[in-house]
Scaffold this motif. Structure first.
Motif, PDB file in Angstrom:
ATOM      1  N   MET A 218     -35.555  -6.586  -4.833  1.00  0.00           N
ATOM      2  CA  MET A 218     -35.581  -5.135  -4.937  1.00  0.00           C
ATOM      3  C   MET A 218     -35.904  -4.486  -3.603  1.00  0.00           C
ATOM      4  SD  MET A 218     -34.514  -4.641  -7.861  1.00  0.00           S
ATOM      5  CE  MET A 218     -34.499  -2.885  -7.531  1.00  0.00           C
ATOM      6  N   MET A 219     -36.746  -5.117  -2.795  1.00  0.00           N
ATOM      7  CA  MET A 219     -37.053  -4.584  -1.463  1.00  0.00           C
ATOM      8  C   MET A 219     -35.798  -4.549  -0.595  1.00  0.00           C
ATOM      9  SD  MET A 219     -40.730  -6.427  -0.686  1.00  0.00           S
ATOM     10  CE  MET A 219     -40.700  -5.922   1.034  1.00  0.00           C
ATOM     11  N   VAL A 220     -35.055  -5.651  -0.604  1.00  0.00           N
ATOM     12  CA  VAL A 220     -33.829  -5.733   0.197  1.00  0.00           C
ATOM     13  C   VAL A 220     -32.800  -4.726  -0.304  1.00  0.00           C
ATOM     14  CG1 VAL A 220     -31.861  -7.197   0.806  1.00  0.00           C
ATOM     15  CG2 VAL A 220     -34.183  -8.137   0.854  1.00  0.00           C
ATOM     16  N   MET A 221     -32.625  -4.656  -1.636  1.00  0.00           N
ATOM     17  CA  MET A 221     -31.651  -3.723  -2.204  1.00  0.00           C
ATOM     18  C   MET A 221     -32.002  -2.274  -1.879  1.00  0.00           C
ATOM     19  SD  MET A 221     -29.291  -5.452  -3.673  1.00  0.00           S
ATOM     20  CE  MET A 221     -29.562  -6.693  -2.410  1.00  0.00           C
ATOM     21  N   THR A 222     -33.291  -1.951  -1.919  1.00  0.00           N
ATOM     22  CA  THR A 222     -33.717  -0.584  -1.618  1.00  0.00           C
ATOM     23  C   THR A 222     -33.396  -0.206  -0.185  1.00  0.00           C
ATOM     24  OG1 THR A 222     -35.511  -0.692  -3.254  1.00  0.00           O
ATOM     25  CG2 THR A 222     -35.691   0.985  -1.536  1.00  0.00           C
ATOM     26  N   VAL A 223     -33.719  -1.096   0.747  1.00  0.00           N
ATOM     27  CA  VAL A 223     -33.451  -0.823   2.163  1.00  0.00           C
ATOM     28  C   VAL A 223     -31.954  -0.664   2.411  1.00  0.00           C
ATOM     29  CG1 VAL A 223     -33.533  -1.787   4.501  1.00  0.00           C
ATOM     30  CG2 VAL A 223     -35.536  -1.955   3.007  1.00  0.00           C
TER      31      VAL A 223
END
Length: 260
Positions: A218-223
């Protein structure tokens, strides 16, 4: 005789590989027989046209498939970790197969500097989707994630319009742009926010390996999606207003979307 678990994993692996092969076959047939706009040929972007067309096929199938899964089971999100339907699982296998196919295509291009976002995005998606596919847990979570592909349809349509040479001031481009931004907020940003909230609220009940994969994913997708949204706004509503020329440089990096 193979145990039930081994048999199940093997069967799921065959499904994923089969879908990856099917997308490759479609790509080969598209290159051999598919029409390419003259403007795309003139700027030397034939491969990009083929790649985005395959991505559009995946987005169309999986977005409709995700909606169909919710139609079949409106309570699909009532138990994210355990809720399972055959339709949801096969759509998850199909999408995982597509990302395996597109990941290999990105590696084959050997232009890491221009495809690193795709490689990172697809790596995260393959890991997270793979966990759901092979464990047969959190399949509902994958279906929620695939709602992002509703927006990907318009993202890919935008790229194809650019390759066809449509002006950002044209009616069809503007109409697609409205749908693109609207669905980006509704089906991508809101979906990712819901998924992040679910992980935070249920983190104590998620096994540590799955929790780590989910949080990092989710961190990667958000960025990636914040960067992509900023690019869209700049290119379609800031840059195009000054230059009034089509843009061809937006990376093909949706979470397909490239969500998905």
């Amino acid at each position: 005789m193979l145990s039930n678990d081994v048999y199940s994993v093997t069967l799921d692996a065959i499904k994923v590989i089969a879908f990856a092969v099917l997308f490759k076959v479609f790509s080969v047939l598209l290159v051999a027989y598919g029409p390419v706009p003259s403007n795309t040929i003139a700027i030397g972007k034939q491969f990009r046209w083929y790649n985005i067309t395959v991505s559009l096929l995946h987005s169309t199938i999986t977005s409709l498939g995700a909606l169909y899964c919710f139609y079949l089971d409106p309570d699909l999100t009532s138990d994210i970790s355990k809720r399972f339907t055959p339709a949801a699982h096969i759509i998850s296998c199909l999408s995982t197969g597509y990302f395996v196919y597109d990941f290999t295509e990105a590696i084959k291009r050997k232009k890491i500097s221009s495809t690193w976002e795709i490689i990172i995005h697809h790596t995260v998606v393959i890991i997270c989707f793979g966990i759901a596919v092979f464990s047969r847990q959190y399949v509902s979570y994958v279906i929620v994630a695939l709602l992002c592909e509703i927006n990907s349809v318009f993202l890919h349509a935008r790229q194809l319009l650019n390759l066809c040479g449509f002006s950002p001031s044209s009616g069809v481009y503007r109409f697609n742009g409205i749908l693109n931004i609207s669905t980006y907020v509704l089906f991508r940003i809101c979906t990712l926010a819901w998924m992040t909230r679910w992980i935070v609220l249920h983190r104590s009940s998620i096994p540590q390996p799955f929790q780590t994969a989910g949080i990092l994913g989710m961190m990667v997708m958000t960025v990636i999606n914040v960067i992509l949204f900023a690019r869209l706004l700049f290119k379609d509503y800031v840059s195009s207003g000054a230059t009034n020329k089509p843009q061809h440089s937006l990376n093909n990096n949706v979470v397909k979307g490239k969500n998905s």
